[in-house]
Scaffold this motif. Sequence first.
Motif, short mmCIF file in Angstrom:
data_model
loop_
_atom_site.label_atom_id
_atom_site.label_comp_id
_atom_site.label_asym_id
_atom_site.label_seq_id
_atom_site.Cartn_x
_atom_site.Cartn_y
_atom_site.Cartn_z
N UNK A 49 0.57 -1.26 -0.02
CA UNK A 49 -0.02 0.03 -0.16
C UNK A 49 0.76 1.33 0.16
N UNK A 50 1.82 1.24 -0.58
CA UNK A 50 2.80 2.56 -1.05
C UNK A 50 3.26 3.10 -2.34
N UNK A 51 3.73 4.01 -2.50
CA UNK A 51 4.04 4.35 -3.88
C UNK A 51 5.08 3.76 -4.45
N UNK A 52 5.23 3.96 -5.80
CA UNK A 52 6.31 3.46 -6.56
C UNK A 52 7.55 4.06 -5.93
N UNK A 53 7.67 5.12 -5.75
CA UNK A 53 8.87 6.00 -5.33
C UNK A 53 9.39 4.95 -3.91
N UNK A 54 8.35 4.79 -3.03
CA UNK A 54 8.64 3.95 -1.62
C UNK A 54 9.54 2.72 -2.16
N UNK A 55 8.89 1.92 -3.06
CA UNK A 55 9.30 0.52 -3.26
C UNK A 55 10.51 0.84 -4.15
N UNK A 56 10.92 1.92 -4.88
CA UNK A 56 12.37 1.96 -5.46
C UNK A 56 13.44 2.26 -4.47
N UNK A 57 12.85 2.98 -3.29
CA UNK A 57 13.84 3.29 -2.32
C UNK A 57 14.22 2.11 -1.49
N UNK A 58 13.23 1.36 -1.38
CA UNK A 58 13.43 -0.03 -0.45
C UNK A 58 14.37 -0.97 -1.59
#
Length: 258
Positions: A49-58
Amino acid sequence: MNQPHTAQDDGVRQRQQQIAANLRALILSGDLRPGDRVPSTSDLVAEYGVTDKTVQRALAILKAERFVEGQKGRGVFVTTQVPTVVRASHYPVTSSEEPYAWIADNASRGRAGSIVLLHVGEVPAPAQVAAAFDLEIGTPVTVRHQLLSLDGEPVELVWSYYPSNVARGTRLAEARKIRGGTPAVLSELGYPPHHAIDQVSARLATVEEFIALRLPQDMPVLRQLRVVFTDDDRPIEVTVMVKAGQHFEVRYALPKPE
């Protein structure tokens, strides 16, 4: 209708740290193996339930740790880097053919090991070292401080301590590497290592450890405290090993029941 996300939120760490932690655990457990494609960005967005940007940071966290790598047009894949398994009961043996046991041991696994001697000298005994040697805290002891690297990457800091009345005037107190390792010197001095007891803990790195090991983030380190005993159960060496957490796993072999 969008499906609700199912992954828990621990309410403390940033969401990218949580995603990275969950993927890291799958890699270290072997559920995601070298060469496997990690879940897609869209799948992770839906799950957490997050944004694309959060996934890319992970994923950037895991790339910095060298657990995953991006392949253009294909996705993100688990790398071939796997933690080195070290036996908690292992103590290097003396060998005239292999002058540096740690280097030879890793060469047998296809890894290029190297050792840099950072400091040799007398220092005040830290609390655990003093307790092992039955000394007052702060009593002078001899230390050999080294940085170990695998394939050019620093992976472990080592502090080996000896009673100064044993080490003074010997190769243990010389600021150079010792062919055959310290077990050879101890044996020559009449203190052959017989057995050792290890304590292993995990914690976050100190500033010195973070810099020396070039940790990519607030990565835990494994701290191994080893007390080596000679004749009559006399403690003759105390070694503190701080290992970069992403590079090692410790294996314990338990004796068979009698």
